[in-house]
Structures are given as C-alpha cells and as structure tokens.
Design a protein around this motif. Sequence first.
Motif, PDB file in Angstrom:
ATOM      1  N   ALA A   9       9.788  -0.701  34.826  1.00 22.74           N
ATOM      2  CA  ALA A   9      10.014  -1.301  36.133  1.00 22.74           C
ATOM      3  C   ALA A   9      10.717  -2.645  36.053  1.00 22.74           C
ATOM      4  CB  ALA A   9       8.691  -1.471  36.870  1.00 22.74           C
ATOM      5  N   ALA A  10      10.748  -3.237  34.852  1.00 22.97           N
ATOM      6  CA  ALA A  10      11.379  -4.542  34.647  1.00 22.97           C
ATOM      7  C   ALA A  10      12.597  -4.381  33.746  1.00 22.97           C
ATOM      8  CB  ALA A  10      10.375  -5.509  34.028  1.00 22.97           C
ATOM      9  N   PRO A  11      13.458  -5.394  33.688  1.00 25.11           N
ATOM     10  CA  PRO A  11      14.639  -5.296  32.820  1.00 25.11           C
ATOM     11  C   PRO A  11      14.281  -5.026  31.361  1.00 25.11           C
ATOM     12  CG  PRO A  11      14.906  -7.112  34.357  1.00 25.11           C
ATOM     13  CD  PRO A  11      13.502  -6.616  34.534  1.00 25.11           C
ATOM     14  N   ARG A  12      13.114  -5.551  30.911  1.00 22.60           N
ATOM     15  CA  ARG A  12      12.659  -5.249  29.553  1.00 22.60           C
ATOM     16  C   ARG A  12      11.791  -4.001  29.608  1.00 22.60           C
ATOM     17  NH1 ARG A  12       9.366  -8.806  29.221  1.00 22.60           N
ATOM     18  NH2 ARG A  12       7.471  -7.542  29.240  1.00 22.60           N
ATOM     19  N   ILE A  13      12.127  -2.991  28.845  1.00 24.36           N
ATOM     20  CA  ILE A  13      11.383  -1.727  28.850  1.00 24.36           C
ATOM     21  C   ILE A  13      10.408  -1.718  27.673  1.00 24.36           C
ATOM     22  CG2 ILE A  13      11.580   0.779  28.608  1.00 24.36           C
ATOM     23  CD1 ILE A  13      14.242   0.631  30.027  1.00 24.36           C
ATOM     24  N   THR A  14       9.157  -1.308  27.939  1.00 28.09           N
ATOM     25  CA  THR A  14       8.119  -1.320  26.913  1.00 28.09           C
ATOM     26  C   THR A  14       7.526   0.076  26.743  1.00 28.09           C
ATOM     27  OG1 THR A  14       7.563  -3.575  27.595  1.00 28.09           O
ATOM     28  CG2 THR A  14       6.031  -2.478  26.114  1.00 28.09           C
ATOM     29  N   PHE A  15       7.323   0.456  25.490  1.00 30.99           N
ATOM     30  CA  PHE A  15       6.743   1.745  25.127  1.00 30.99           C
ATOM     31  C   PHE A  15       5.413   1.482  24.422  1.00 30.99           C
ATOM     32  CE2 PHE A  15      11.278   1.630  24.777  1.00 30.99           C
ATOM     33  CZ  PHE A  15      11.761   2.806  25.318  1.00 30.99           C
ATOM     34  N   LEU A  16       4.396   2.257  24.729  1.00 35.90           N
ATOM     35  CA  LEU A  16       3.112   2.160  24.036  1.00 35.90           C
ATOM     36  C   LEU A  16       2.600   3.564  23.770  1.00 35.90           C
ATOM     37  CD1 LEU A  16       0.679   0.478  23.000  1.00 35.90           C
ATOM     38  CD2 LEU A  16      -0.271   0.635  25.310  1.00 35.90           C
ATOM     39  N   CYS A  17       2.284   3.822  22.512  1.00 35.76           N
ATOM     40  CA  CYS A  17       1.746   5.125  22.130  1.00 35.76           C
ATOM     41  C   CYS A  17       0.401   4.921  21.456  1.00 35.76           C
ATOM     42  CB  CYS A  17       2.707   5.837  21.177  1.00 35.76           C
ATOM     43  SG  CYS A  17       2.194   7.517  20.754  1.00 35.76           S
ATOM     44  N   LYS A  18      -0.591   5.717  21.847  1.00 36.19           N
ATOM     45  CA  LYS A  18      -1.912   5.638  21.235  1.00 36.19           C
ATOM     46  C   LYS A  18      -2.301   6.991  20.677  1.00 36.19           C
ATOM     47  CE  LYS A  18      -4.027   1.630  23.374  1.00 36.19           C
ATOM     48  NZ  LYS A  18      -5.278   1.040  23.903  1.00 36.19           N
ATOM     49  N   ASN A  19      -2.782   6.939  19.448  1.00 37.02           N
ATOM     50  CA  ASN A  19      -3.292   8.119  18.769  1.00 37.02           C
ATOM     51  C   ASN A  19      -4.693   7.767  18.282  1.00 37.02           C
ATOM     52  OD1 ASN A  19      -3.835  10.387  17.267  1.00 37.02           O
ATOM     53  ND2 ASN A  19      -2.282  10.011  15.695  1.00 37.02           N
ATOM     54  N   GLY A  64       7.107   2.664  40.258  1.00 37.16           N
ATOM     55  CA  GLY A  64       7.857   1.873  41.209  1.00 37.16           C
ATOM     56  C   GLY A  64       6.916   1.105  42.119  1.00 37.16           C
ATOM     57  N   PRO A  65       7.429   0.048  42.747  1.00 38.84           N
ATOM     58  CA  PRO A  65       8.835  -0.382  42.739  1.00 38.84           C
ATOM     59  C   PRO A  65       9.216  -1.065  41.425  1.00 38.84           C
ATOM     60  CG  PRO A  65       7.502  -1.971  43.918  1.00 38.84           C
ATOM     61  CD  PRO A  65       6.582  -0.840  43.571  1.00 38.84           C
ATOM     62  N   GLY A  66      10.508  -1.395  41.328  1.00 41.09           N
ATOM     63  CA  GLY A  66      11.025  -2.047  40.144  1.00 41.09           C
ATOM     64  C   GLY A  66      12.527  -1.896  40.079  1.00 41.09           C
ATOM     65  N   THR A  67      13.078  -2.197  38.913  1.00 41.29           N
ATOM     66  CA  THR A  67      14.514  -2.086  38.755  1.00 41.29           C
ATOM     67  C   THR A  67      14.967  -0.636  38.908  1.00 41.29           C
ATOM     68  OG1 THR A  67      16.330  -2.273  37.152  1.00 41.29           O
ATOM     69  CG2 THR A  67      14.128  -2.088  36.258  1.00 41.29           C
ATOM     70  N   PHE A  68      15.999  -0.403  39.702  1.00 40.22           N
ATOM     71  CA  PHE A  68      16.461   0.955  39.975  1.00 40.22           C
ATOM     72  C   PHE A  68      16.874   1.667  38.685  1.00 40.22           C
ATOM     73  CE2 PHE A  68      16.748  -1.022  44.076  1.00 40.22           C
ATOM     74  CZ  PHE A  68      16.536  -0.009  44.993  1.00 40.22           C
ATOM     75  N   THR A  69      17.690   0.997  37.887  1.00 41.23           N
ATOM     76  CA  THR A  69      18.208   1.636  36.670  1.00 41.23           C
ATOM     77  C   THR A  69      17.084   1.962  35.706  1.00 41.23           C
ATOM     78  OG1 THR A  69      20.305   0.445  36.893  1.00 41.23           O
ATOM     79  CG2 THR A  69      19.797   1.374  34.736  1.00 41.23           C
ATOM     80  N   GLY A  70      16.172   1.004  35.481  1.00 42.91           N
ATOM     81  CA  GLY A  70      15.079   1.241  34.543  1.00 42.91           C
ATOM     82  C   GLY A  70      14.201   2.400  34.957  1.00 42.91           C
ATOM     83  N   LEU A  71      13.857   2.459  36.236  1.00 43.37           N
ATOM     84  CA  LEU A  71      13.003   3.546  36.718  1.00 43.37           C
ATOM     85  C   LEU A  71      13.689   4.899  36.568  1.00 43.37           C
ATOM     86  CD1 LEU A  71      11.529   1.868  39.928  1.00 43.37           C
ATOM     87  CD2 LEU A  71      10.262   2.471  37.864  1.00 43.37           C
ATOM     88  N   ARG A  72      14.958   4.952  36.909  1.00 37.28           N
ATOM     89  CA  ARG A  72      15.681   6.222  36.799  1.00 37.28           C
ATOM     90  C   ARG A  72      15.777   6.689  35.353  1.00 37.28           C
ATOM     91  NH1 ARG A  72      20.162   4.318  41.246  1.00 37.28           N
ATOM     92  NH2 ARG A  72      19.067   5.111  43.089  1.00 37.28           N
ATOM     93  N   LEU A  73      16.080   5.759  34.454  1.00 35.64           N
ATOM     94  CA  LEU A  73      16.173   6.111  33.034  1.00 35.64           C
ATOM     95  C   LEU A  73      14.807   6.560  32.500  1.00 35.64           C
ATOM     96  CD1 LEU A  73      18.427   3.212  31.674  1.00 35.64           C
ATOM     97  CD2 LEU A  73      19.065   5.618  31.868  1.00 35.64           C
TER      98      LEU A  73
END
Length: 226
Positions: A9-19, A64-73
């Motif tokens: 949702a923000a210009p910086r995209i964050t990924f988190l994975c938990k196992n 959402g809401p948030g940056t349009f491009t980030g959400l779409r990607l």
Amino acid sequence: MKALALDCAAPRITFLCKNEEKTAKLELDIGMHQSEELLPSIEKVLSLAGLTPSELEFLAITGGPGTFTGLRLGFACLKALEFANSIPLYGIPTLEAVAYPFRTWPGAVVPVIDAKKDRFYAAVYRNGTLSTEPMDAELSQIAECLDSEERILAVGADAEMFAEQFSESYPQLKVTTFSPKVFDSTESLLDLAQKKFIAGDKPMQDYDGPVYIRVSEAEEKLQERK
C-alpha cells in the motif's frame, strides 16, 4: 503458521513469510523497478523461510487504500500465486492493519497514509473497533471525527507528517504519534488473516480487487475529457 504477507500500500513494498518459527522479511524501495523484482522477492522470502508455494496455508495482502501502482502489482502477484496453488488469499483493509497493533490504546487511534494533494487516507478506531469509515480526507474532515477530551494517537509511516500539519490547524486536539523510520503492516496482516483462516472465513474471490477510495489520476483525466 505457513503463510506469506505482502504490504504493497506504500511506495516501499514489504514481504514477510513465516514457516512456524522461521521468519523471513524483505523490503523493496526501488521505485519504478519494483515490478521487475516482485516475483523474485517472493521466491527469495519463501526460500529463506524454507517453503515452497504449495506448502503455504494462506496469503495476506493490504487491501487498500494505498498507492495505486503498488496495490495493482501486489494483487496481480498474489492472485497468480493463489490461482496456481489453490491457496486462500485474504485482503486486509490497509488502515485496519496499520491500527491493529494499537488496539488497546485508551482513546482514538488514527491510522494515516499520505494521499497527496493535501489529503490523507485515514480512519478512526476506538477500543480496537472501527469508529469512522476509511476516508480520503482533508484535515478538517478528520478533525470532525475527533474529540478534544480523548487521547489521540496517529499511527503509520506518515503519522508524524500528519500530526505536524494537524497540530498547526487544530492545536486543541492533542495528537501523540507512533511513526518509526520504517513502518510496515506485514505482522498485522498475517495475524488478522490467520484469524480469518482459522475461523473459516471466505477468502477473496477471483473478481475481488483492491479498495482505492479515490479514483486514479488517469480516471480523473478521462472524466475531464468526457
């Protein structure tokens, strides 16, 4: 828990994975090149956590809401992962995820995202419950939802910017902020999505997409031409 969350949702995209006890996190702040790195980044965090896509129990994403491009990607990537591996995908409202860690705050919690054009995406939570629906608002509209007698906490990556502008215009409304240098909602996303998964809540459907609140600049220009 074997799950993947994506805060896009923000210009910086964050990924988190938990196992289970293993956790892998990755952040992208590379502007226009993020689209090239989304899938490799997902592969990377899965690998670091020791998982394959087919082993994931569920997926979570800022809805959402948030940056349009980030959400779409972000939606394009996780929906592809969902479809290919039959994994339930849960879209968590962005402002809910931002406010979630502060649900015990004794007053009003105001999650905010800079929406540009002197406006903010914002909502008001009290006692962990949504009190004012998410809005694309000017400061005056947000002020109308708050009481000078309550303790107000602004949270999110843009909380300090909001509080500075808000305090100048409405000094009678005292605002405390929580805005670390790096703020992401991936832990909240996984926690909220896990609750839905355990409860058997219906995941997102094929036709479901992000909630934007505001039309995009391209849509605005199209409407102007019409």
